[in-house]
Design a protein around this motif. Structure first.
Motif, PDB file in Angstrom:
ATOM      1  N   ALA A   1     -18.482 -33.076  59.501  1.00 57.35           N
ATOM      2  CA  ALA A   1     -19.790 -33.608  59.894  1.00 57.35           C
ATOM      3  C   ALA A   1     -19.849 -33.880  61.392  1.00 57.35           C
ATOM      4  O   ALA A   1     -20.811 -33.481  62.072  1.00 57.35           O
ATOM      5  CB  ALA A   1     -20.082 -34.894  59.114  1.00 57.35           C
ATOM      6  N   PHE A   2     -18.833 -34.530  61.943  1.00 62.64           N
ATOM      7  CA  PHE A   2     -18.835 -34.851  63.371  1.00 62.64           C
ATOM      8  C   PHE A   2     -18.606 -33.605  64.224  1.00 62.64           C
ATOM      9  O   PHE A   2     -19.105 -33.518  65.353  1.00 62.64           O
ATOM     10  CB  PHE A   2     -17.778 -35.908  63.680  1.00 62.64           C
TER      11      PHE A   2
ATOM     12  N   GLY B   1     -16.033 -45.147  63.948  1.00 68.48           N
ATOM     13  CA  GLY B   1     -17.313 -44.491  63.713  1.00 68.48           C
ATOM     14  C   GLY B   1     -18.023 -44.028  64.969  1.00 68.48           C
ATOM     15  O   GLY B   1     -18.643 -42.969  64.979  1.00 68.48           O
ATOM     16  N   VAL B   2     -17.932 -44.812  66.048  1.00 63.29           N
ATOM     17  CA  VAL B   2     -18.740 -44.493  67.240  1.00 63.29           C
ATOM     18  C   VAL B   2     -17.924 -44.026  68.433  1.00 63.29           C
ATOM     19  O   VAL B   2     -18.490 -43.516  69.406  1.00 63.29           O
ATOM     20  CB  VAL B   2     -19.595 -45.716  67.660  1.00 63.29           C
ATOM     21  N   GLY B   3     -16.602 -44.173  68.381  1.00 61.49           N
ATOM     22  CA  GLY B   3     -15.773 -43.855  69.551  1.00 61.49           C
ATOM     23  C   GLY B   3     -15.897 -42.416  70.006  1.00 61.49           C
ATOM     24  O   GLY B   3     -16.063 -42.131  71.199  1.00 61.49           O
ATOM     25  N   GLY B   4     -15.819 -41.475  69.072  1.00 58.97           N
ATOM     26  CA  GLY B   4     -15.919 -40.068  69.433  1.00 58.97           C
ATOM     27  C   GLY B   4     -17.278 -39.711  69.999  1.00 58.97           C
ATOM     28  O   GLY B   4     -17.384 -38.929  70.956  1.00 58.97           O
ATOM     29  N   GLY B   5     -18.325 -40.290  69.432  1.00 61.50           N
ATOM     30  CA  GLY B   5     -19.673 -40.032  69.920  1.00 61.50           C
ATOM     31  C   GLY B   5     -19.895 -40.565  71.326  1.00 61.50           C
ATOM     32  O   GLY B   5     -20.610 -39.950  72.127  1.00 61.50           O
ATOM     33  N   ILE B   6     -19.276 -41.702  71.647  1.00 59.83           N
ATOM     34  CA  ILE B   6     -19.391 -42.253  72.996  1.00 59.83           C
ATOM     35  C   ILE B   6     -18.768 -41.305  74.018  1.00 59.83           C
ATOM     36  O   ILE B   6     -19.359 -41.004  75.056  1.00 59.83           O
ATOM     37  CB  ILE B   6     -18.719 -43.643  73.073  1.00 59.83           C
ATOM     38  N   ILE B   7     -17.557 -40.821  73.725  1.00 64.17           N
ATOM     39  CA  ILE B   7     -16.895 -39.896  74.646  1.00 64.17           C
ATOM     40  C   ILE B   7     -17.709 -38.605  74.775  1.00 64.17           C
ATOM     41  O   ILE B   7     -17.883 -38.068  75.873  1.00 64.17           O
ATOM     42  CB  ILE B   7     -15.468 -39.578  74.163  1.00 64.17           C
TER      43      ILE B   7
ATOM     44  N   PHE C   1     -25.859 -34.819  60.511  1.00 69.86           N
ATOM     45  CA  PHE C   1     -24.408 -34.796  60.364  1.00 69.86           C
ATOM     46  C   PHE C   1     -23.744 -35.937  61.124  1.00 69.86           C
ATOM     47  O   PHE C   1     -22.688 -36.427  60.723  1.00 69.86           O
ATOM     48  CB  PHE C   1     -23.854 -33.443  60.817  1.00 69.86           C
ATOM     49  N   ASP C   2     -24.368 -36.383  62.206  1.00 66.40           N
ATOM     50  CA  ASP C   2     -23.858 -37.542  62.919  1.00 66.40           C
ATOM     51  C   ASP C   2     -23.934 -38.780  62.033  1.00 66.40           C
ATOM     52  O   ASP C   2     -23.035 -39.621  62.041  1.00 66.40           O
ATOM     53  CB  ASP C   2     -24.648 -37.764  64.204  1.00 66.40           C
TER      54      ASP C   2
END
Length: 224
Positions: free
Chosen positions: A17-18, A140-146, A106-107
């Protein structure tokens, strides 16, 4: 079903999904094949790496690189289908609308899955509810922040809806229900996944945001 095997399946589903979300973001900014593949890997594995490093552990994705390989595979498969679509309809507005929808959907799935995986980590090593909530949020949010920082965007977690709050709430709820409520882990995980995913999709649909400065608010002025 064995809980460890259940978590492994959830981890792979969240990775897919990510990875889809990260790749779609790369397509939006017209990145090359390395660029959007990197975004896929970072989005899928970044949060877990941050979590593990905070716990002074070697990141799980480095010990078992299967999520990295899976992210690359997803990214390349998406590339093939997008190139095919663009060959048929160059610069199709439908394509970019679809990429935006795919990224959001998917996010949302990845967010909830990895938030709950982060919470299971806190429960497994005997941390308190607040710590489990924090680990859930980071996962949950770490990868999206980077990902967002790499494409020069303000991370969505800082400006849009209840993204991080939902991750924290999912992690905290999981800890309380499993540890203090003594409820079975898999049913709690599945119930929270469905509930939080529905909330996330409703938040996206109705554009619910936390209180903040409006666009009409005057910027702060520095005193000389």
């Amino acid at each position: 079903m064995n809980f460890d095997f259940f978590l492994l399946l959830c981890n792979y589903l969240g990775t897919i999904a990510f990875a889809v979300s990260g790749t779609a973001k790369g397509f939006k900014y017209h990145l090359d094949i390395f660029g959007f593949t990197l975004l896929a890997i970072i989005t899928a594995c970044g949060g877990g790496m941050i979590r593990d490093m905070m716990l002074s552990e070697i990141p799980a994705a480095l010990l078992d690189p299967t999520p990295i390989y899976l992210s690359i595979l997803v990214s390349l498969l998406m590339y093939v289908f997008v190139i095919r679509d663009m060959a048929e309809k160059p610069r199709s507005p439908r394509l970019y609308s679809l990429l935006t929808l795919i990224n959001l959907a998917f996010d949302a799935i990845g967010l909830v899955i990895f938030a709950l995986i982060g919470a299971t980590k806190g429960v497994a090593i005997g941390l308190n509810p607040m710590a489990s909530g924090i680990l859930a949020t980071l996962t949950g949010v770490g990868g999206g922040i980077i990902r967002d920082l790499l494409v020069n965007e303000v991370p969505v977690v800082l400006k849009a809806d209840v993204y991080a709050v939902l991750a924290f709430g999912a992690g905290l709820s999981y800890h309380l229900l499993v540890v203090h409520g003594k409820l079975p882990a898999i049913p709690v995980y599945m119930t929270l996944f469905v509930t939080c995913l529905i909330i996330r999709l409703l938040v996206i649909r109705y554009k619910v945001n936390l209180p903040g400065l409006t666009e009409k608010a005057a910027p702060l002025q520095k005193n000389d």
